[in-house]
Design a protein around this motif. Structure first.
Motif, mmCIF file in Angstrom:
data_model
loop_
_atom_site.group_PDB
_atom_site.id
_atom_site.type_symbol
_atom_site.label_atom_id
_atom_site.label_comp_id
_atom_site.label_asym_id
_atom_site.label_seq_id
_atom_site.Cartn_x
_atom_site.Cartn_y
_atom_site.Cartn_z
ATOM 1 N N MET A 59 0.847 -1.188 0.000
ATOM 2 C CA MET A 59 0.000 0.000 0.000
ATOM 3 C C MET A 59 0.886 1.243 0.000
ATOM 4 O O MET A 59 1.637 1.460 0.948
ATOM 5 N N ASN A 60 0.801 2.016 -1.050
ATOM 6 C CA ASN A 60 1.576 3.255 -1.185
ATOM 7 C C ASN A 60 0.636 4.455 -1.226
ATOM 8 O O ASN A 60 -0.563 4.320 -1.454
ATOM 9 N N SER A 61 1.219 5.631 -1.008
ATOM 10 C CA SER A 61 0.449 6.880 -1.054
ATOM 11 C C SER A 61 -0.819 6.784 -0.214
ATOM 12 O O SER A 61 -1.909 7.156 -0.658
ATOM 13 N N LEU A 62 -0.664 6.290 0.987
ATOM 14 C CA LEU A 62 -1.820 6.103 1.869
ATOM 15 C C LEU A 62 -2.443 7.439 2.240
ATOM 16 O O LEU A 62 -1.732 8.442 2.432
ATOM 17 N N ASN A 63 -3.752 7.442 2.341
ATOM 18 C CA ASN A 63 -4.460 8.629 2.803
ATOM 19 C C ASN A 63 -5.412 8.262 3.933
ATOM 20 O O ASN A 63 -5.604 7.071 4.242
ATOM 21 N N ILE A 64 -5.972 9.275 4.558
ATOM 22 C CA ILE A 64 -6.782 9.057 5.756
ATOM 23 C C ILE A 64 -7.951 8.135 5.473
ATOM 24 O O ILE A 64 -8.354 7.336 6.327
ATOM 25 N N GLU A 65 -8.480 8.181 4.263
ATOM 26 C CA GLU A 65 -9.618 7.332 3.897
ATOM 27 C C GLU A 65 -9.256 5.849 3.823
ATOM 28 O O GLU A 65 -10.146 5.003 3.744
ATOM 29 N N ASP A 66 -7.978 5.533 3.857
ATOM 30 C CA ASP A 66 -7.559 4.133 3.854
ATOM 31 C C ASP A 66 -7.565 3.526 5.256
ATOM 32 O O ASP A 66 -7.330 2.320 5.411
ATOM 33 N N THR A 67 -7.821 4.341 6.269
ATOM 34 C CA THR A 67 -7.882 3.841 7.639
ATOM 35 C C THR A 67 -9.012 2.842 7.791
ATOM 36 O O THR A 67 -10.169 3.135 7.481
ATOM 37 N N ALA A 68 -8.675 1.637 8.248
ATOM 38 C CA ALA A 68 -9.663 0.566 8.376
ATOM 39 C C ALA A 68 -8.991 -0.662 8.978
ATOM 40 O O ALA A 68 -7.770 -0.704 9.109
ATOM 41 N N VAL A 69 -9.820 -1.633 9.315
ATOM 42 C CA VAL A 69 -9.300 -2.967 9.616
ATOM 43 C C VAL A 69 -9.261 -3.731 8.297
ATOM 44 O O VAL A 69 -10.273 -3.791 7.578
ATOM 45 N N TYR A 70 -8.118 -4.298 7.978
ATOM 46 C CA TYR A 70 -7.929 -5.022 6.721
ATOM 47 C C TYR A 70 -7.985 -6.518 7.004
ATOM 48 O O TYR A 70 -7.287 -7.025 7.897
ATOM 49 N N TYR A 71 -8.795 -7.198 6.211
ATOM 50 C CA TYR A 71 -9.020 -8.628 6.388
ATOM 51 C C TYR A 71 -8.567 -9.393 5.145
ATOM 52 O O TYR A 71 -8.847 -8.993 4.011
ATOM 53 N N CYS A 72 -7.914 -10.498 5.387
ATOM 54 C CA CYS A 72 -7.533 -11.414 4.321
ATOM 55 C C CYS A 72 -8.650 -12.449 4.143
ATOM 56 O O CYS A 72 -9.298 -12.849 5.120
ATOM 57 N N ASN A 73 -8.861 -12.867 2.910
ATOM 58 C CA ASN A 73 -9.878 -13.877 2.612
ATOM 59 C C ASN A 73 -9.340 -14.832 1.562
ATOM 60 O O ASN A 73 -8.759 -14.404 0.564
ATOM 61 N N ALA A 74 -9.557 -16.126 1.781
ATOM 62 C CA ALA A 74 -9.075 -17.111 0.813
ATOM 63 C C ALA A 74 -9.849 -18.406 0.970
ATOM 64 O O ALA A 74 -10.426 -18.679 2.024
ATOM 65 N N ASP A 75 -9.850 -19.196 -0.092
ATOM 66 C CA ASP A 75 -10.366 -20.562 -0.038
ATOM 67 C C ASP A 75 -9.196 -21.472 0.320
ATOM 68 O O ASP A 75 -8.149 -21.421 -0.306
ATOM 69 N N LEU A 76 -9.389 -22.307 1.320
ATOM 70 C CA LEU A 76 -8.297 -23.120 1.851
ATOM 71 C C LEU A 76 -8.629 -24.605 1.788
ATOM 72 O O LEU A 76 -9.796 -25.011 1.836
ATOM 73 N N TRP A 77 -7.544 -25.406 1.721
ATOM 74 C CA TRP A 77 -7.640 -26.849 1.842
ATOM 75 C C TRP A 77 -6.787 -27.279 3.034
ATOM 76 O O TRP A 77 -5.662 -26.795 3.213
ATOM 77 N N SER A 78 -7.342 -28.193 3.814
ATOM 78 C CA SER A 78 -6.585 -28.749 4.923
ATOM 79 C C SER A 78 -7.050 -30.163 5.185
ATOM 80 O O SER A 78 -8.217 -30.385 5.507
ATOM 81 N N LEU A 79 -6.137 -31.124 5.005
ATOM 82 C CA LEU A 79 -6.433 -32.537 5.287
ATOM 83 C C LEU A 79 -7.687 -33.001 4.569
ATOM 84 O O LEU A 79 -8.544 -33.685 5.152
ATOM 85 N N GLY A 80 -7.816 -32.566 3.320
ATOM 86 C CA GLY A 80 -8.929 -33.015 2.512
ATOM 87 C C GLY A 80 -10.228 -32.286 2.748
ATOM 88 O O GLY A 80 -11.252 -32.590 2.128
ATOM 89 N N VAL A 81 -10.201 -31.304 3.615
ATOM 90 C CA VAL A 81 -11.395 -30.514 3.905
ATOM 91 C C VAL A 81 -11.255 -29.149 3.239
ATOM 92 O O VAL A 81 -10.205 -28.518 3.326
ATOM 93 N N PRO A 105 -14.153 -22.705 2.228
ATOM 94 C CA PRO A 105 -14.336 -21.588 1.289
ATOM 95 C C PRO A 105 -14.482 -20.252 2.017
ATOM 96 O O PRO A 105 -15.002 -20.185 3.128
ATOM 97 N N HIS A 106 -13.990 -19.194 1.383
ATOM 98 C CA HIS A 106 -14.166 -17.839 1.888
ATOM 99 C C HIS A 106 -13.766 -17.719 3.361
ATOM 100 O O HIS A 106 -14.515 -17.177 4.171
ATOM 101 N N TYR A 107 -12.585 -18.198 3.657
ATOM 102 C CA TYR A 107 -12.103 -18.175 5.043
ATOM 103 C C TYR A 107 -11.511 -16.800 5.334
ATOM 104 O O TYR A 107 -10.772 -16.261 4.531
ATOM 105 N N TRP A 108 -11.815 -16.267 6.543
ATOM 106 C CA TRP A 108 -11.371 -14.922 6.912
ATOM 107 C C TRP A 108 -10.235 -14.954 7.924
ATOM 108 O O TRP A 108 -10.227 -15.798 8.836
ATOM 109 N N GLY A 109 -9.317 -14.019 7.768
ATOM 110 C CA GLY A 109 -8.336 -13.782 8.800
ATOM 111 C C GLY A 109 -8.931 -12.958 9.920
ATOM 112 O O GLY A 109 -10.086 -12.533 9.859
ATOM 113 N N GLN A 110 -8.123 -12.695 10.945
ATOM 114 C CA GLN A 110 -8.627 -11.994 12.128
ATOM 115 C C GLN A 110 -8.647 -10.482 11.940
ATOM 116 O O GLN A 110 -9.268 -9.770 12.720
ATOM 117 N N GLY A 111 -7.967 -10.005 10.923
ATOM 118 C CA GLY A 111 -7.933 -8.570 10.646
ATOM 119 C C GLY A 111 -6.695 -7.904 11.220
ATOM 120 O O GLY A 111 -6.175 -8.314 12.273
#
Length: 120
Positions: A82-104, A107-113
């Protein structure tokens, strides 16, 4: 336990830069898009950027030309520069991904932020 572990948030002055990381723990990324979302106080969570395993990217208009998303499939990690950040970029940022683990499939798994605060 499956996790998306985010890091790199913090306090930065307007115009500055931060790099966020999101690593899959005890799991691997699916080939689908992984991405970053953000939620500012009093606002809905919104898409920031996504990237597929093949490197196809998508950005919100508000961050185009300032943010760059990338992905290391071998490390099961997605990054957000993230470059040239401005005040409007202030937020909690969350990662999201589809994951595989032990054959399970998780989908749409969220990080803690991770908090990003941009000061004037």
């Amino acid at each position: 336990q499956v996790q998306l572990v985010e890091s790199g948030g913090g306090l930065v002055q307007a115009g500055g830069s931060l790099r966020l990381s999101c690593a899959a723990s005890r799991s691997t990324f699916n080939a689908n898009a992984a991405g970053w979302y953000r939620q500012a106080p009093g606002k809905q969570r919104e898409l920031v950027a996504t990237v597929t395993a093949g490197g196809v990217t998508k950005y919100a208009d508000s961050v185009k030309d300032r943010f760059t998303i990338s992905r290391d499939n071998g490390k099961n990690t997605v990054y957000l520069q993230m470059n040239s950040l401005n005040i409007e970029d202030t937020a909690v940022y969350y990662c999201n991904a589809d994951l595989w683990s032990l054959g399970v499939y998780y989908p749409h798994y969220w990080g803690q932020g991770t908090q990003v605060t941009v000061s004037s």
